[in-house]
Enzyme design. Structure first.
Site, PDB file in Angstrom:
ATOM      1  N   GLU A 184       0.825  -1.217   0.000  1.00 54.95           N
ATOM      2  CA  GLU A 184       0.000   0.000   0.000  1.00 54.95           C
ATOM      3  C   GLU A 184       0.860   1.269   0.000  1.00 54.95           C
ATOM      4  O   GLU A 184       1.221   1.775   1.066  1.00 54.95           O
ATOM      5  CB  GLU A 184      -0.937   0.028   1.209  1.00 54.95           C
ATOM      6  CG  GLU A 184      -1.832   1.259   1.246  1.00 54.95           C
ATOM      7  CD  GLU A 184      -2.781   1.289   2.431  1.00 54.95           C
ATOM      8  OE1 GLU A 184      -3.492   2.305   2.591  1.00 54.95           O
ATOM      9  OE2 GLU A 184      -2.815   0.316   3.203  1.00 54.95           O
ATOM     10  N   LYS A 232      -2.351  -2.037  -3.285  1.00 52.62           N
ATOM     11  CA  LYS A 232      -3.421  -1.218  -2.701  1.00 52.62           C
ATOM     12  C   LYS A 232      -3.060   0.257  -2.901  1.00 52.62           C
ATOM     13  O   LYS A 232      -2.455   0.883  -2.034  1.00 52.62           O
ATOM     14  CB  LYS A 232      -3.613  -1.537  -1.221  1.00 52.62           C
ATOM     15  CG  LYS A 232      -4.755  -0.736  -0.573  1.00 52.62           C
ATOM     16  CD  LYS A 232      -5.029  -1.158   0.858  1.00 52.62           C
ATOM     17  CE  LYS A 232      -6.111  -0.280   1.485  1.00 52.62           C
ATOM     18  NZ  LYS A 232      -6.477  -0.718   2.841  1.00 52.62           N
ATOM     19  N   GLY A 274      -9.028   6.400   1.037  1.00 56.04           N
ATOM     20  CA  GLY A 274      -8.259   7.626   1.221  1.00 56.04           C
ATOM     21  C   GLY A 274      -9.033   8.809   1.750  1.00 56.04           C
ATOM     22  O   GLY A 274      -8.755   9.953   1.385  1.00 56.04           O
ATOM     23  N   GLY A 275     -10.042   8.587   2.593  1.00 53.87           N
ATOM     24  CA  GLY A 275     -10.807   9.685   3.151  1.00 53.87           C
ATOM     25  C   GLY A 275     -12.060  10.027   2.365  1.00 53.87           C
ATOM     26  O   GLY A 275     -12.820  10.917   2.760  1.00 53.87           O
ATOM     27  N   ARG A 292     -13.061   3.254   6.484  1.00 53.88           N
ATOM     28  CA  ARG A 292     -14.146   4.144   6.901  1.00 53.88           C
ATOM     29  C   ARG A 292     -15.270   4.215   5.876  1.00 53.88           C
ATOM     30  O   ARG A 292     -16.431   4.443   6.228  1.00 53.88           O
ATOM     31  CB  ARG A 292     -13.603   5.552   7.178  1.00 53.88           C
ATOM     32  CG  ARG A 292     -12.683   5.629   8.391  1.00 53.88           C
ATOM     33  CD  ARG A 292     -12.425   7.054   8.816  1.00 53.88           C
ATOM     34  NE  ARG A 292     -13.583   7.632   9.482  1.00 53.88           N
ATOM     35  CZ  ARG A 292     -13.615   8.885   9.954  1.00 53.88           C
ATOM     36  NH1 ARG A 292     -12.565   9.666   9.792  1.00 53.88           N
ATOM     37  NH2 ARG A 292     -14.683   9.343  10.555  1.00 53.88           N
TER      38      ARG A 292
END
Length: 344
Positions: free
Chosen positions: A176, A218, A261-262, A296
């Site tokens: 990643e 990733k 990535g948010g 998330r």
């Protein structure tokens, strides 16, 4: 051993499913708990992870779950180890093995990921605990003169050494290298930085003799910085992301599992859907499965609903399942905004 690793890698990314990243450190997990008023204790972390793993029909969308050191040692309230619960539900257990980012000496604003010391010993222990794949995250920032060649080189080398150690211990490595979307930079700048980073990473992997067919990449999607004044369409993100991958990622790599990535869950699904729709066109056909490895983007709605209250578990699991199924649909180019309306 390589044949077994290839089989595991294909199982993770070529099954038409994605990965659930639930490998947050205790401090990160506690910070997210604090945001919604959940006590920051090992008991509540265990209860939350039980909620995630036992989400009904999660295995329809998720091929494997990345765990933290604490989580891989935990069990559900009925005493069944989390690793066994995952396997029983058709999901492969994995483990995050890096020990976080640290300031890179002489390079302000940049970091290097650490954790190579005695990594072989730790990997062998994780294998006995049931882990079949692992993850190591490097972080590269875009800014004035960043990422520097030094930061790229040292993180690429660490990723390659980690991957080699994983394969030597019979574990599939997820590599990643995340180019952050924070900052005020264009998508073109993001694409150029991502391309430079990926070239360095694969050069280091080849140098360390890592079997590319037995590893998973990733990466970040190619996105403008979060402070950039305009936002690209999903189709533009798909075009720039695929162009970058086609120039840098060897065809033999087992698969690509994008990080979020948010991004919000709907936005990440929309863009992953556009990427997979784009790859189906003859002019942009990509040789690897393009799936997800979201944290998330799948977990967040469920965490907000749960709030540490057992009475909210079913509703929280419904939200987690919905986000997983939306991401799964995006792998197959079948995600649509209407799916969000149906959920609400």
């Amino acid at each position: 051993m390589t044949a077994e690793l290839v089989d595991t890698a294909r199982l993770l990314v070529a099954s038409g499913k994605g990965l659930l990243a639930m490998d947050e450190s205790n401090s990160t997990c506690d910070r997210r708990f604090a945001e919604v008023g959940i006590p920051q204790t090992a008991e509540f972390r265990q209860r939350y992870r039980t909620l995630l793993i036992t989400t009904p029909e999660l295995g329809e969308a998720i091929s494997g779950a990345i765990l933290s050191d604490e989580t891989i040692r935990q069990s559900a309230p009925d005493g069944r180890p989390f690793v066994s619960l995952l396997a029983d539900r058709g999901m492969v257990p994995g483990i995050k093995v890096d020990r976080g980012t640290h300031a890179l000496a002489l390079h302000p604003g940049e970091t290097v990921t650490e954790g190579l010391d005695v990594l072989g010993d730790r990997l062998r222990e994780y294998a006995t605990l049931g882990a079949r794949f692992a993850k190591w995250r490097a972080v590269l920032a875009i800014g004035d003169g960043l990422p520097s060649l030094a930061a790229i080189a040292v993180n690429a080398h660490a990723l390659a050494r980690y991957a080699a150690l994983c394969q030597a211990c019979g574990i599939v490595p997820i590599v990643e290298p995340e180019v952050l979307m924070t900052g005020n930079h264009s998508s073109a700048r993001s694409g150029a930085a991502t391309e430079t980073v990926l070239r360095a990473v694969f050069a280091a992997l080849v140098e360390q003799e890592v079997a590319l067919e037995a590893m998973i990449l990733k990466p970040n999607m190619v996105l403008a910085g979060s402070d950039w004044p305009s936002e690209a369409t999903a189709e533009m993100v798909a075009t720039e992301t695929l162009s970058c991958l086609l120039r840098t990622v060897p065809a033999v790599v087992a698969g690509v599992a994008f990080l979020s990535g948010g991004q919000s869950g709907p936005r990440a699904a929309e863009r992953l859907d556009a990427i997979n729709r784009r790859r189906s066109l003859h002019s942009s056909r990509a040789p690897w499965p393009l799936v997800f490895s979201f944290a998330r983007a799948i977990q967040h709605p469920g965490l907000q609903i749960w709030q540490g209250d057992d009475a909210n578990v079913a509703a929280a699991q419904a939200a987690v399942r919905h986000r997983a199924l939306c991401s799964h649909a995006a792998i197959h180019g079948r995600y649509d905004d209407a799916m969000e309306g149906e959920a609400s």
